[in-house]
Design an enzyme around this catalytic site. Structure first.
Site, PDB file in Angstrom:
ATOM      1  N   ARG A 258       0.864  -1.189   0.000  1.00 23.72           N
ATOM      2  CA  ARG A 258       0.000   0.000   0.000  1.00 23.72           C
ATOM      3  C   ARG A 258       0.893   1.229   0.000  1.00 23.72           C
ATOM      4  NH1 ARG A 258      -2.654   0.299   5.297  1.00 23.72           N
ATOM      5  NH2 ARG A 258      -1.188   1.974   5.642  1.00 23.72           N
ATOM      6  N   HIS A 262      -3.480   4.311   5.179  1.00 19.53           N
ATOM      7  CA  HIS A 262      -4.687   3.490   5.119  1.00 19.53           C
ATOM      8  C   HIS A 262      -5.797   4.265   4.412  1.00 19.53           C
ATOM      9  CE1 HIS A 262      -7.927   0.889   6.158  1.00 19.53           C
ATOM     10  NE2 HIS A 262      -8.534   1.882   6.777  1.00 19.53           N
ATOM     11  N   TYR A 270       4.104   4.784  10.333  1.00 19.99           N
ATOM     12  CA  TYR A 270       4.503   3.476  10.890  1.00 19.99           C
ATOM     13  C   TYR A 270       5.156   2.571   9.848  1.00 19.99           C
ATOM     14  CZ  TYR A 270      -0.077   2.934   8.808  1.00 19.99           C
ATOM     15  OH  TYR A 270      -1.132   3.010   7.937  1.00 19.99           O
TER      16      TYR A 270
HETATM   17  C1  LIG Z   1     -14.784  -6.657  10.548  1.00 25.98           C
HETATM   18  C2  LIG Z   1     -14.078  -5.314  10.497  1.00 25.98           C
HETATM   19  N1  LIG Z   1     -13.192  -4.980  11.464  1.00 25.98           N
HETATM   20  C3  LIG Z   1     -12.582  -3.764  11.433  1.00 25.98           C
HETATM   21  C4  LIG Z   1     -12.875  -2.865  10.445  1.00 25.98           C
HETATM   22  C5  LIG Z   1     -12.188  -1.495  10.429  1.00 25.98           C
HETATM   23  N2  LIG Z   1     -11.203  -1.470   9.347  1.00 25.98           N
HETATM   24  C6  LIG Z   1     -11.491  -0.931   8.145  1.00 25.98           C
HETATM   25  S1  LIG Z   1     -10.226  -1.125   7.066  1.00 25.98           S
HETATM   26  C7  LIG Z   1      -9.258  -1.913   8.217  1.00 25.98           C
HETATM   27  C8  LIG Z   1      -7.882  -2.431   7.859  1.00 25.98           C
HETATM   28  C9  LIG Z   1      -7.988  -3.344   6.686  1.00 25.98           C
HETATM   29  O1  LIG Z   1      -6.802  -3.970   6.380  1.00 25.98           O
HETATM   30  P1  LIG Z   1      -6.712  -4.985   5.184  1.00 25.98           P
HETATM   31  O2  LIG Z   1      -7.818  -5.987   5.226  1.00 25.98           O
HETATM   32  O3  LIG Z   1      -5.324  -5.514   5.188  1.00 25.98           O
HETATM   33  O4  LIG Z   1      -6.986  -4.100   3.886  1.00 25.98           O
HETATM   34  P2  LIG Z   1      -6.207  -2.780   3.414  1.00 25.98           P
HETATM   35  O5  LIG Z   1      -7.015  -1.628   3.964  1.00 25.98           O
HETATM   36  O6  LIG Z   1      -4.822  -2.859   3.919  1.00 25.98           O
HETATM   37  O7  LIG Z   1      -6.250  -2.790   1.927  1.00 25.98           O
HETATM   38  C10 LIG Z   1      -9.931  -2.019   9.415  1.00 25.98           C
HETATM   39  C11 LIG Z   1      -9.361  -2.651  10.625  1.00 25.98           C
HETATM   40  C12 LIG Z   1     -13.833  -3.247   9.463  1.00 25.98           C
HETATM   41  N3  LIG Z   1     -14.169  -2.441   8.439  1.00 25.98           N
HETATM   42  N4  LIG Z   1     -14.411  -4.469   9.507  1.00 25.98           N
END
Ligand SMILES: Cc1ncc(C[n+]2csc(CCOP(=O)(O)OP(=O)(O)O)c2C)c(N)n1
Length: 341
Positions: A258, A262, A270
Site C-alpha cells: 500500500r 490506510h 509506521y
Molecule cells: C470486521 C471489520 N473490522 C474492522 C474494520 C475497520 N477497518 C477498516 S479497514 C481496516 C484495515 C484493513 O486492512 P486490510 O484488510 O489488510 O486491507 P487494506 O485496507 O490494507 O487494503 C480495518 C481494521 C472493518 N471495516 N471491519
C-alpha cells in the site's frame, strides 16, 4: 535451502505473451485502465485536500495491477464484488469516470445518487455489487452469487477481493469453505499489501503465506506478483476458466504494498521508509510501461494518445462532477424499498 516454488510469486515473462491470447488493443487497454485509475485517484486526493470530499478517501495507488488485471479477464456476465482499493475494477467493468467522480463529491449524478461516500457503491446494471464495510463480508456474498449462478446455470463467475487483514476474519474462512465444498464458481483475490491499517502482516498471523489457507479448504492457492498486471491477468484467467468449468474456487494471494496511508487522513508514519522506497521502484504502471516498450508492444504515439485521453477524461469528469447538483434532501427517502410487482 532453496525457496519452494510456492514462495516465489508468479511473474510474467516475454515468453508467456502468447499464452494470454491478448490482442494489441488488450495490451493497450490494460495500460489505459491502470493509468485512468491512478489519475482519478490522484485528482480525488487533491479534491479531498481542497475540502470538497466529505468522509475518508481510500486509494488503491500501488494496487492497480491487481484490480485491473483480475477484472480484465472477466466476461461481461460475470459479477464483481470489489473492495475499497479497487477503483480499476469498477472502471474495467464499465463504470464511468463522471459517475465515479460525482460519487466522491456526493453529487446526485453519482452511483448512489449522493447517498454515500466513495467506496460502497455498486451498479448491478454493470454486474458490480456494492461493497459491505465489514471486512471479509463480501466473501459469503460472492459465494452466494456463485451459488445462484450454479443453480440457475448462468455460467457466471463471482470475483471478489479481501485485504491481508480481512483474511483473518471469520467470514473469509466460512465463505471460502462453503465455496470449496460446493465447488462454486468463485475467485478470491487477497490483496496482500502487508499492512492492515498500521498492523504489519507479521503481527496479524503466524501463517507464512496467506494462500496456505487454501489447502485447508481443499482448493488451489496461487501466489502472484501483485505489481505485475500480466501475471495477475494470467493467474486470474486460469482461475476464472477453472471456475467456469465447474471445478470450484481458487484463492489467489497477490503480493503488493500500500503506497499511501490506510486512508488520506493517515500519514503512514509506521511504515519503514526503506520499504516504501523498494516498492516505489516496482510501481505497477511503470513496470508495465517498461514491458510494453521493451517488447515493442506499443509505439510512442500510442502511449501519448492514451495519456492524453486519460487526462482529458479525468479533467472532464472533475468538471462534470463539480458542476453537478447535490441531491435534494427528500431524495434520501427514495429507493428505500425495492418495487414489488
Ligand atoms: C470486521 C471489520 N473490522 C474492522 C474494520 C475497520 N477497518 C477498516 S479497514 C481496516 C484495515 C484493513 O486492512 P486490510 O484488510 O489488510 O486491507 P487494506 O485496507 O490494507 O487494503 C480495518 C481494521 C472493518 N471495516 N471491519
Amino acid at each position: 535451502m532453496p525457496k519452494s516454488k510456492k514462495e516465489n510469486p508468479i511473474t510474467f515473462r516475454k515468453d508467456d505473451i502468447p499464452s494470454l491470447e491478448f490482442s494489441h488493443e488488450d495490451f493497450l487497454n490494460l495500460y489505459y485502465f491502470m493509468k485512468l485509475s491512478r489519475e482519478i485517484e490522484l485528482r480525488v486526493i487533491n479534491l479531498y485536500r481542497q475540502g470538497k470530499i466529505l468522509g475518508g478517501v481510500y486509494s488503491g495507488i500501488g494496487h492497480e495491477a491487481i484490480s485491473v488485471g483480475s477484472t480484465f479477464v472477466l466476461g461481461e456476465e460475470d459479477i464483481l464484488l470489489p473492495m475499497h482499493r479497487d477503483m480499476g475494477a469498477h472502471l474495467v467493468k464499465g463504470q464511468t469516470v463522471e459517475r465515479i467522480l460525482a460519487q466522491y463529491l456526493g453529487k446526485e449524478a453519482g452511483v448512489t445518487r449522493g447517498r454515500d461516500g466513495n467506496m460502497h457503491h455498486g451498479d448491478l446494471s454493470r454486474g458490480i455489487v456494492g461493497m459491505i464495510s465489514h471486512l471479509a463480508a463480501m466473501i459469503p456474498v460472492a459465494a452466494g452469487v456463485a451459488l445462484a449462478s450454479k443453480l440457475q446455470k448462468k455460467n457466471r463467475v463471482a470475483l471478489t477481493f479481501v485485504g491481508d487483514g480481512g483474511s483473518n476474519v471469520g467470514d473469509f474462512h466460512e465463505g471460502l469453505n462453503f465455496a470449496g465444498a460446493l465447488k462454486l464458481p468463485m475467485v478470491l483475490v487477497i490483496e496482500n499489501n502487508q499492512f492492515a491499517y498500521s498492523t504489519p502482516i507479521s503481527k496479524q498471523t503466524a501463517a507464512k503465506n496467506l494462500v496456505d489457507r487454501a489447502a485447508g479448504y481443499g482448493i488451489p492457492g496461487v501466489i502472484v506478483d501483485g505489481n505485475d498486471v500480466l501475471a495477475v491477468a494470467k493467474v486470474c484467467r486460469e482461475a476464472v476458466e477453472r471456475a467456469r468449468a465447474g471445478r470450484g474456487p481458487t484463492l489467489i494471494e497477490a503480493k503488493t504494498m500500500r503506497m499511501r496511508g490506510h486512508s488520506e487522513h493517515d500519514d503512514h508514519a509506521y511504515v519503514p521508509p526503506e520499504l516504501l522506497e523498494t516498492w516505489k521502484g516496482r510501481d505497477p504502471i511503470q513496470q508495465y510501461e517498461r514491458f510494453l516498450t521493451e517488447n515493442t508492444l506499443w509505439t510512442s504515439d500510442e502511449r501519448e494518445e492514451i495519456e492524453a485521453r486519460v487526462k482529458k477524461e479525468v479533467d472532464d469528469g472533475v468538471d462534470f462532477a463539480e458542476k453537478s447538483p447535490f441531491p435534494r434532501g427528500e431524495q434520501a427517502l427514495e429507493d428505500v424499498y425495492a418495487p414489488v410487482e
